[in-house]
Design a protein around this motif. Structure first.
Motif, PDB file in Angstrom:
ATOM      1  N   ASP A  25      19.277  -1.392   3.116  1.00 40.34           N
ATOM      2  CA  ASP A  25      18.613  -2.276   2.159  1.00 40.34           C
ATOM      3  C   ASP A  25      18.759  -1.818   0.714  1.00 40.34           C
ATOM      4  OD1 ASP A  25      17.680  -3.854   4.289  1.00 40.34           O
ATOM      5  OD2 ASP A  25      15.954  -2.513   4.578  1.00 40.34           O
ATOM      6  N   PHE A  26      19.392  -0.679   0.475  1.00 44.17           N
ATOM      7  CA  PHE A  26      19.544  -0.169  -0.886  1.00 44.17           C
ATOM      8  C   PHE A  26      20.566  -0.998  -1.656  1.00 44.17           C
ATOM      9  CE2 PHE A  26      18.535   4.540   0.350  1.00 44.17           C
ATOM     10  CZ  PHE A  26      17.237   4.180   0.649  1.00 44.17           C
ATOM     11  N   SER A  27      20.288  -1.169  -2.938  1.00 47.87           N
ATOM     12  CA  SER A  27      21.264  -1.847  -3.793  1.00 47.87           C
ATOM     13  C   SER A  27      21.632  -0.989  -5.000  1.00 47.87           C
ATOM     14  CB  SER A  27      20.724  -3.205  -4.260  1.00 47.87           C
ATOM     15  OG  SER A  27      19.500  -3.040  -4.947  1.00 47.87           O
TER      16      SER A  27
ATOM     17  N   SER B  93      18.615   4.049  -7.685  1.00 47.39           N
ATOM     18  CA  SER B  93      17.158   4.148  -7.842  1.00 47.39           C
ATOM     19  C   SER B  93      16.439   3.878  -6.514  1.00 47.39           C
ATOM     20  CB  SER B  93      16.644   3.223  -8.946  1.00 47.39           C
ATOM     21  OG  SER B  93      16.872   1.878  -8.602  1.00 47.39           O
ATOM     22  N   ASP B  94      16.995   2.994  -5.682  1.00 49.67           N
ATOM     23  CA  ASP B  94      16.407   2.764  -4.355  1.00 49.67           C
ATOM     24  C   ASP B  94      16.420   4.056  -3.543  1.00 49.67           C
ATOM     25  OD1 ASP B  94      15.925   0.043  -4.822  1.00 49.67           O
ATOM     26  OD2 ASP B  94      17.909  -0.526  -4.059  1.00 49.67           O
TER      27      ASP B  94
ATOM     28  N   ASN C 119      13.931   6.618  -5.049  1.00 53.31           N
ATOM     29  CA  ASN C 119      12.556   6.230  -4.682  1.00 53.31           C
ATOM     30  C   ASN C 119      12.261   6.579  -3.219  1.00 53.31           C
ATOM     31  OD1 ASN C 119      11.998   5.193  -7.216  1.00 53.31           O
ATOM     32  ND2 ASN C 119      12.587   3.096  -6.674  1.00 53.31           N
TER      33      ASN C 119
END
Length: 154
Positions: free
Chosen positions: A138-140, A143-144, A147
């Motif tokens: 689900d990372f894009s 920063s994902d 986090n």
């Protein structure tokens, strides 16, 4: 029997080839006839270990009865320790391979990873690495990932 396992240097064309003491075979037969199986297996385990220091594997296998040796507690202990070490090494290698895979997947997903982020990923436990492996789908962006690493550390 141990006295007959003393090795001597042969006067053959290969002078440093160890050979068994000439009285070995007679003493071996006498011991097998008089000792209980547990004593035989323990002595054979000790003999196996010591003979492995100076004799070739083929000689050791020809001289010692492996069926009795495998019953000894010494053999079982060595075997169990070997299996445990092999399992531990296998798990460590598997974890390292999974880390490398997740880092490759992250690099494809969010681009080149900074060294500090790679260090954080390398310190993750197996369970955390599994979570990251699923979450990265689900990372894009980077920063994902940062986090996720911050949240998992908390």
């Amino acid at each position: 029997m141990l006295a007959c396992l003393i090795l001597f240097v042969s006067s053959s064309p290969r002078p440093f080839l160890p050979t068994l003491h000439p009285g070995y075979w007679a003493e071996k037969s006498r011991f097998r006839a008089s000792a209980d199986t547990e004593s035989q297996s323990e002595l054979l385990a000790s003999t196996f270990i010591l003979s492995g220091l100076v004799l070739e594997e083929s000689v050791v296998q020809r001289v010692l009865r492996m069926d009795i040796l495998e019953e000894s507690t010494t053999y079982q202990l060595i075997k169990r320790q070997g299996l445990e070490q092999g399992l531990e090494q296998g798990l460590e290698q598997g974890l390292e391979q999974e880390r490398l895979l997740v880092v490759r997947q992250l690099t494809r997903k969010v681009g080149q990873l900074p060294d500090d982020v790679k260090q954080q990923v390398s310190r993750l436990s197996f369970a955390q690495l599994e979570q990251l492996g699923e979450a990265l789908l689900d990372f894009s962006s980077l920063s994902d990932l940062t986090n996720f690493l911050r949240d998992i550390a908390a």
